[in-house]
Scaffold this active site. Structure first.
Site, mmCIF file in Angstrom:
data_model
loop_
_atom_site.group_PDB
_atom_site.id
_atom_site.type_symbol
_atom_site.label_atom_id
_atom_site.label_comp_id
_atom_site.label_asym_id
_atom_site.label_seq_id
_atom_site.Cartn_x
_atom_site.Cartn_y
_atom_site.Cartn_z
ATOM 1 C CG ASP A 150 0.158 9.496 0.942
ATOM 2 O OD1 ASP A 150 0.059 8.279 1.150
ATOM 3 O OD2 ASP A 150 -0.555 10.353 1.515
ATOM 4 C CG HIS A 195 -1.999 -1.048 1.151
ATOM 5 N ND1 HIS A 195 -3.329 -0.750 0.961
ATOM 6 C CD2 HIS A 195 -1.935 -2.394 1.223
ATOM 7 C CE1 HIS A 195 -4.038 -1.861 0.934
ATOM 8 N NE2 HIS A 195 -3.211 -2.883 1.096
HETATM 9 C C1 G6P Z 1 -1.084 3.173 6.220
HETATM 10 C C2 G6P Z 1 -0.599 1.751 5.996
HETATM 11 C C3 G6P Z 1 -1.531 0.731 6.609
HETATM 12 C C4 G6P Z 1 -1.803 1.095 8.054
HETATM 13 C C5 G6P Z 1 -2.337 2.511 8.172
HETATM 14 C C6 G6P Z 1 -2.592 2.948 9.625
HETATM 15 O O1 G6P Z 1 -2.202 3.424 5.444
HETATM 16 O O2 G6P Z 1 -0.410 1.505 4.606
HETATM 17 O O3 G6P Z 1 -0.976 -0.561 6.533
HETATM 18 O O4 G6P Z 1 -2.703 0.177 8.642
HETATM 19 O O5 G6P Z 1 -1.384 3.390 7.590
HETATM 20 O O6 G6P Z 1 -1.454 2.763 10.389
HETATM 21 P P1 G6P Z 1 -1.410 1.807 11.670
HETATM 22 O O7 G6P Z 1 0.042 1.713 12.017
HETATM 23 O O8 G6P Z 1 -2.229 2.501 12.697
HETATM 24 O O9 G6P Z 1 -1.998 0.469 11.281
#
Ligand code: G6P
Length: 504
Positions: free
Chosen positions: A392, A175
């Site tokens: 991003d 992602h």
């Molecule tokens: C980004 C990453 C995700 C992640 C999200 C929130 O979008 O690509 O994999 O889940 O951030 O971050 P966190 O560390 O809270 O899961």
């Protein structure tokens, strides 16, 4: 022999699932009420809404961490999901999640905006936890199942899973950006990470440039050349034989759940809330809006600096405009995130202290998460949306704003360093490091003639509305199924070398 190579095949479970998603977090959040009793709620976000129908249709299961340390939970069902929790100890949360995932890989993959830290103890934890996820997936997948692994926290899972369960088809989607070779090279465990990823049949990236970076890294460190997006890999099996498979890599830009945003944007109570927000702010001529996780990749400081200078220059006043900055709390125990919070809050405090009047405030800074209805009300209220990320993978906020603007009004200022900029070409594109350029772009977006704004928004809406997150998941899963059916010898081009030593 490395720890991964010692993985032995696991037996196909008797009651396995045909479709398994593996991600660091499960698609549910836990709510605890005043009496201490807890319940689960579906997590917001495009990925979860995109995969929910696939889960229901294909009898799928989702493997992931439930978000709390030192707690083992049995598999359970919630709305359309069969959930298989993976437990993490407090030390693993520190080393695998906060450490290696978010203080090594995250900054490394985002142009080293913050300095990545390299610690062997974090790497060992990352490998151990990836092995746990791979094993759980192997124990959950039915014979010949499709397993779709998500994101940078789990890059070793594809190869581990292939060793444990050679019968399953494996997809991986990254992602976040994939860095250029010159930056990726810093990682002491670069070969192991590439070996991990290349266990997948199909690896998806956000931008074509990310897929190219990945292919160059594989060529340099694993000595394998991709031709037309495909390359052949092989390794020895525990029985002394040889197994060969084809890895495909390409770009699959993710999108949003357009229908749910359109529905909310039409909801009379959400529309009334948007009007109320404007009134509560004293009916300014222009509402600028920023919505981000409080993360140093998002360019929040650059945006606030530009806004403060526009007030200083007198090009904006607190009477005619306001900046709403929603900064939802994120990864709060990681040092660089703590530091960022101090910097941002210091800047907001200084600007508000200098420019606020009794009745008007320069920046409404909101360090909270909000329900999605409130976010859509904010999108409807905002005249200019500011997405100024320094790097991003995609940036879904930009797409959400566009989807919400059903009357085609409003302007989007969008950093050229987001994946979204490759699709939303009619945004006002900016280099957020260029503060003068950013200031001019903000003013241009504010002053743009209504006909030009509508033309730009209409074109961006065509893009977003015709490429939603359901199309994204279908395209990936269709390609994965097609590649899995192709025999290795047919798929790899003539130049595709098999295994071979890396060029280290
Ligand atoms: C980004 C990453 C995700 C992640 C999200 C929130 O979008 O690509 O994999 O889940 O951030 O971050 P966190 O560390 O809270 O899961």
């Amino acid at each position: 022999m490395s720890a991964e190579q010692s993985l032995e095949e696991v037996a196909v479970p008797q009651e396995g699932y045909d479709f398994v998603v593996v991600s660091n977090r499960l698609p549910v959040d836990r709510d605890v009420d005043e009496n201490g009793s807890s319940s689960w709620r579906r997590s917001p976000g495009g990925l979860v809404s995109a995969l929910a129908p696939v889960m229901a249709q294909r009898d799928g299961a989702w493997v992931g961490w439930h978000g709390a340390p030192d707690e083992s939970l049995e598999p359970f069902d919630h709305d359309v999901f069969h959930l298989v929790p993976v437990s993490l100890s407090e030390t693993e949360v520190k080393r695998y999640y906060e450490g290696f995932s978010n203080a090594t890989l995250w900054p490394l993959y985002h142009d080293v905006i913050a300095s990545p830290e390299f610690h062997r103890t974090w790497w060992y934890a990352y490998r151990r936890v990836n092995e746990r996820f791979a094993r759980t997936a192997a124990e959950t997948a039915a014979e010949g199942a499709t397993v779709w692994v998500q994101d940078y926290q789990l890059q070793l899972v594809p190869r581990m899973l292939r060793r444990l369960r050679p019968d399953v088809t494996i997809g991986f989607f990254n992602h976040i950006p994939f860095p250029p070779t010159e930056i990726f090279s810093q990682l002491p465990w670069r070969r192991a990470v590439l070996e991990g990823l290349t266990g997948a049949d199909l690896i998806g990236f956000q931008r074509p440039g990310d897929a190219q970076n990945f292919q160059r890294c594989v060529r340099r460190y694993l000595g394998v050349q991709f031709t037309k997006g495909a390359a052949q890999f092989s390794e020895s099996t525990a029985e002394g034989g040889q197994t060969t498979w084809t890895v495909n890599a390409g770009s699959y830009p993710i999108s949003i759940d357009v229908d749910s945003i359109k529905e909310l944007a039409d909801d009379p109570s959400v529309r009334a809330r948007a009007r109320e927000i404007r009134e509560e702010l004293g009916n300014p001529e222009t509402i600028f809006l920023g919505v981000d996780r409080l993360d140093y990749t998002k360019g929040i400081r650059h945006r606030i600096k530009a806004y403060g200078e526009l007030l200083h220059d007198g090009r904006l006043t607190v009477e005619d405009s306001v900046l709403i900055q929603v900064a939802s709390p994120s990864r709060e125990r990681v040092d660089s995130y703590r530091h960022l919070r101090e910097l941002v809050e210091g800047m907001v405090g200084r600007i508000n202290g200098q420019y606020d009047t009794i009745s008007h405030t320069a920046i409404r800074y909101l360090h909270h998460g909000y329900p999605f209805e409130e976010m859509v009300a904010l999108y409807l209220a905002a005249d200019v949306m500011l997405v100024t990320a320094l790097r991003d993978g995609m940036n879904l906020v930009a797409k959400e704003y566009v989807a919400a603007r059903r009357d085609r009004s409003g302007a989007l200022v969008l950093s050229e360093f987001t994946g979204a900029a490759e699709q939303l070409k009619q945004a006002v594109l900016v280099n957020p490091h260029d503060i003068d350029g950013l200031k001019d772009a903000m003013m241009y977006a504010r002053d743009m003639p209504a006909t030009e704004a509508r033309k730009r928004m209409a074109s961006m809406r065509r893009q977003v509305l015709t490429h939603d997150v359901v199309d994204w998941s279908q395209r990936f899963l269709d390609d994965l199924a097609a590649h899995a059916r192709t025999a290795p010898d047919d798929a790899a081009g003539p130049g595709a070398a098999a295994d071979g030593p890396g060029h280290e």
